[in-house]
Design a protein around this motif. Sequence first.
Motif, PDB file in Angstrom:
ATOM      1  N   VAL B   6       0.859  -1.185   0.000  1.00  9.04           N
ATOM      2  CA  VAL B   6       0.000   0.000   0.000  1.00  9.04           C
ATOM      3  C   VAL B   6       0.890   1.228   0.000  1.00  9.04           C
ATOM      4  O   VAL B   6       1.799   1.345   0.813  1.00  9.04           O
ATOM      5  CB  VAL B   6      -0.928   0.016   1.229  1.00  9.04           C
ATOM      6  CG1 VAL B   6      -1.717   1.316   1.302  1.00  9.04           C
ATOM      7  CG2 VAL B   6      -1.874  -1.170   1.200  1.00  9.04           C
ATOM      8  N   CYS B   7       0.663   2.118  -0.946  1.00  9.64           N
ATOM      9  CA  CYS B   7       1.462   3.340  -1.035  1.00  9.64           C
ATOM     10  C   CYS B   7       1.122   4.258   0.141  1.00  9.64           C
ATOM     11  O   CYS B   7      -0.046   4.481   0.440  1.00  9.64           O
ATOM     12  CB  CYS B   7       1.167   4.058  -2.344  1.00  9.64           C
ATOM     13  SG  CYS B   7       2.072   5.595  -2.503  1.00  9.64           S
ATOM     14  N   ILE B   8       2.163   4.784   0.796  1.00 13.58           N
ATOM     15  CA  ILE B   8       1.919   5.681   1.934  1.00 13.58           C
ATOM     16  C   ILE B   8       2.271   7.133   1.589  1.00 13.58           C
ATOM     17  O   ILE B   8       2.364   7.981   2.454  1.00 13.58           O
ATOM     18  CB  ILE B   8       2.707   5.238   3.186  1.00 13.58           C
ATOM     19  CG1 ILE B   8       4.213   5.266   2.946  1.00 13.58           C
ATOM     20  CG2 ILE B   8       2.252   3.863   3.626  1.00 13.58           C
ATOM     21  CD1 ILE B   8       5.020   5.124   4.226  1.00 13.58           C
ATOM     22  N   SER B   9       2.452   7.413   0.289  1.00 14.14           N
ATOM     23  CA  SER B   9       2.814   8.782  -0.106  1.00 14.14           C
ATOM     24  C   SER B   9       1.745   9.797   0.259  1.00 14.14           C
ATOM     25  O   SER B   9       2.030  10.941   0.515  1.00 14.14           O
ATOM     26  CB  SER B   9       3.070   8.862  -1.605  1.00 14.14           C
ATOM     27  OG  SER B   9       4.076   7.954  -1.958  1.00 14.14           O
ATOM     28  N   CYS B  10       0.488   9.366   0.259  1.00 17.77           N
ATOM     29  CA  CYS B  10      -0.583  10.278   0.631  1.00 17.77           C
ATOM     30  C   CYS B  10      -1.750   9.449   1.155  1.00 17.77           C
ATOM     31  O   CYS B  10      -1.720   8.231   1.100  1.00 17.77           O
ATOM     32  CB  CYS B  10      -1.002  11.141  -0.565  1.00 17.77           C
ATOM     33  SG  CYS B  10      -2.162  10.340  -1.673  1.00 17.77           S
ATOM     34  N   PRO B  11      -2.790  10.093   1.670  1.00 21.31           N
ATOM     35  CA  PRO B  11      -3.881   9.313   2.282  1.00 21.31           C
ATOM     36  C   PRO B  11      -4.739   8.490   1.309  1.00 21.31           C
ATOM     37  O   PRO B  11      -5.588   7.731   1.746  1.00 21.31           O
ATOM     38  CB  PRO B  11      -4.742  10.397   2.964  1.00 21.31           C
ATOM     39  CG  PRO B  11      -3.831  11.549   3.148  1.00 21.31           C
ATOM     40  CD  PRO B  11      -2.930  11.521   1.964  1.00 21.31           C
ATOM     41  N   GLY B  13      -3.811   5.924  -0.351  1.00 18.93           N
ATOM     42  CA  GLY B  13      -3.523   4.530  -0.033  1.00 18.93           C
ATOM     43  C   GLY B  13      -3.701   3.582  -1.203  1.00 18.93           C
ATOM     44  O   GLY B  13      -4.378   2.560  -1.088  1.00 18.93           O
ATOM     45  N   CYS B  14      -3.104   3.899  -2.348  1.00 25.95           N
ATOM     46  CA  CYS B  14      -3.211   3.040  -3.539  1.00 25.95           C
ATOM     47  C   CYS B  14      -2.557   1.678  -3.287  1.00 25.95           C
ATOM     48  O   CYS B  14      -1.522   1.586  -2.640  1.00 25.95           O
ATOM     49  CB  CYS B  14      -2.533   3.704  -4.735  1.00 25.95           C
ATOM     50  SG  CYS B  14      -3.340   5.212  -5.252  1.00 25.95           S
ATOM     51  N   HIS B  15      -3.192   0.635  -3.817  1.00 25.09           N
ATOM     52  CA  HIS B  15      -2.615  -0.701  -3.715  1.00 25.09           C
ATOM     53  C   HIS B  15      -1.690  -0.929  -4.906  1.00 25.09           C
ATOM     54  O   HIS B  15      -2.135  -1.007  -6.042  1.00 25.09           O
ATOM     55  CB  HIS B  15      -3.721  -1.750  -3.679  1.00 25.09           C
ATOM     56  CG  HIS B  15      -4.517  -1.702  -2.409  1.00 25.09           C
ATOM     57  ND1 HIS B  15      -4.343  -2.606  -1.392  1.00 25.09           N
ATOM     58  CD2 HIS B  15      -5.429  -0.813  -1.968  1.00 25.09           C
ATOM     59  CE1 HIS B  15      -5.141  -2.291  -0.383  1.00 25.09           C
ATOM     60  NE2 HIS B  15      -5.816  -1.206  -0.714  1.00 25.09           N
ATOM     61  N   ARG B  48      11.814   6.632   5.407  1.00 32.53           N
ATOM     62  CA  ARG B  48      10.692   7.289   6.080  1.00 32.53           C
ATOM     63  C   ARG B  48      11.128   8.668   6.575  1.00 32.53           C
ATOM     64  O   ARG B  48      12.265   8.860   6.978  1.00 32.53           O
ATOM     65  CB  ARG B  48      10.254   6.496   7.325  1.00 32.53           C
ATOM     66  CG  ARG B  48       9.747   5.090   7.052  1.00 32.53           C
ATOM     67  CD  ARG B  48       8.362   5.078   6.444  1.00 32.53           C
ATOM     68  NE  ARG B  48       7.868   3.719   6.262  1.00 32.53           N
ATOM     69  CZ  ARG B  48       8.023   3.006   5.152  1.00 32.53           C
ATOM     70  NH1 ARG B  48       8.646   3.510   4.106  1.00 32.53           N
ATOM     71  NH2 ARG B  48       7.537   1.781   5.082  1.00 32.53           N
TER      72      ARG B  48
END
Lengths: 422, 119
Positions: B6-11, B13-15, B48
């Motif tokens: 899950v991408c944590i670049s922004c809220p 949350g793209c899989h 991070r």
Amino acid sequence: MYDIIVIGGGPAGLAAAVEAKKEGVDNILILERDRELGGILNQCIHNGFGLHTFKEQLTGPEYAGRYIDMAMDLKIPYKLNTMVLDMERKDDDTKVVHAINEEDGYMALEAKAVILTMGCRERTAGAIGIPGFRPAGVFTAGTAQRFINMEGYMTGKEVVILGSGDIGLIMARRMTLEGAHVKCVCEIMPYSNGLTRNIVQCLDDFNIPLKLSHTITFIHGKDRVEAVDVTQVDENLKPIPGTTETIPCDTLLLSVGLIPENEISRGAGVEIDRRTQGPSISELCETNLPGVFAAGNVVHVHDLVDFVSQEAALAGKGAARYVKGHLEEDINFTTVNGDGIGNVVPEKITVANLDDSVNCYMRVRKVSTDTVINCYIGDEKIATKKARKFVPAEMVNFKIKKSDLEKYHDGELKFVVEPKEA
Amino acid sequence: MKKEMVCISCPMGCHLTVEGEGDNWTVTGNSCKNGERYGIQEMTDPRRILPTTVVIKGAMISRLPVKTAQEIPKGKLFDAMDELSKVVVEAPVKVGDVVLKNVCDTGIDVIATKTMPAV
């Protein structure tokens, strides 16, 4: 007499005041009970704020700082350490805000318009009724966050967290980085109530187990927490006998929901929507009382501060128009939650006040994929919101065009979760 | 190698699905360039941002919020916490001021995230 008094100097209050000032209203006063502006963001030292508003990842204090700077640049007056006790509306429509602080003593401040931006508070151990003693070491996650991030006190070493809301997840990481051992996060629901990215970067990164469909059934320890009983629950959220595990710990953090803080609103006669537990508002955030506006977490609990700022800017705009006598008050549409939707904000819409669209914010009741949210007026579908997945933890922003509403003079907008059409 | 994340670049949350090896990676499921960058970074050198606090003297409260100016390697988070636990700053501090240079030899500075006047 002030033009606008803003109650609460957090992100909503700041954004509302800044917008009202930009709309040409000069005589504004912000009342803040804390020792500084910025509200809860001051203790939210983690990053992830502001992606929508500033197109970059800011920490809470940085995001607050941007709005504080805007308010200072616009020379908006404010009073700190000031507690608002009460608000009333006189027969001539003047609002009187009763407040108190050490410097001015008791004040009865008059204003043409008031913007309510008091935010929300955390549900506590009492609110969810966990059996057991009431020892030291049981904190709401936000209280622990304030102790650690602002006061410099570590609240414990062996930690169990109940509730997988964002604050709980953020605190799991924070306490781990500060040297505590977070044993697990328990969530009574079969899914997390936090953002997925927080599960990844706060729990998975540090191998902290997330126990879904588990709750705490007993708190052990008389003076200090010694252990908690963690028990699995069935589909009706009832504890399953024989599944209890006693986990030794010295600290229990609760992240079990937030409640809009509406004592002042209720006292003044503001109508509360029982679904959001916040005031029923219009497209420009006006409550049922003319000239009384509300925005941010006092209206409904948001996941992202960016949306709080957006909503509050509307309240600032609405209050400015009210003061100048430009606010249209004829309500054309009401909104209602149909199947699968928990609540919808705003509750009422005056089309004449819209620029080109209205953002309807809503929460779905359960996780679903292969679904859409449809908006109906009567039997006619006027708009559809698509997403790969709808989850209760993520508020849906459903934008409805003014031109679509203008085809109907009035009515009820009903939002329904339905299967995606093939 | 293939990994789902899950991408944590922004809220959002793209899989993401990240596939490949060495210098050759393909990312699918992302909605933006940040997702592609994150997916590849996560397979090669996960990093991070570290937000935390340091001790501040002479301000209204006793902790100053800070963050690493850029992401640091995930494996160095706890070493960085150790280094930062020894930092003491004096008010006044302005947002963006460097409170620690080159944390854990990463070449990345730690900066204040709040303006705190002296009292």
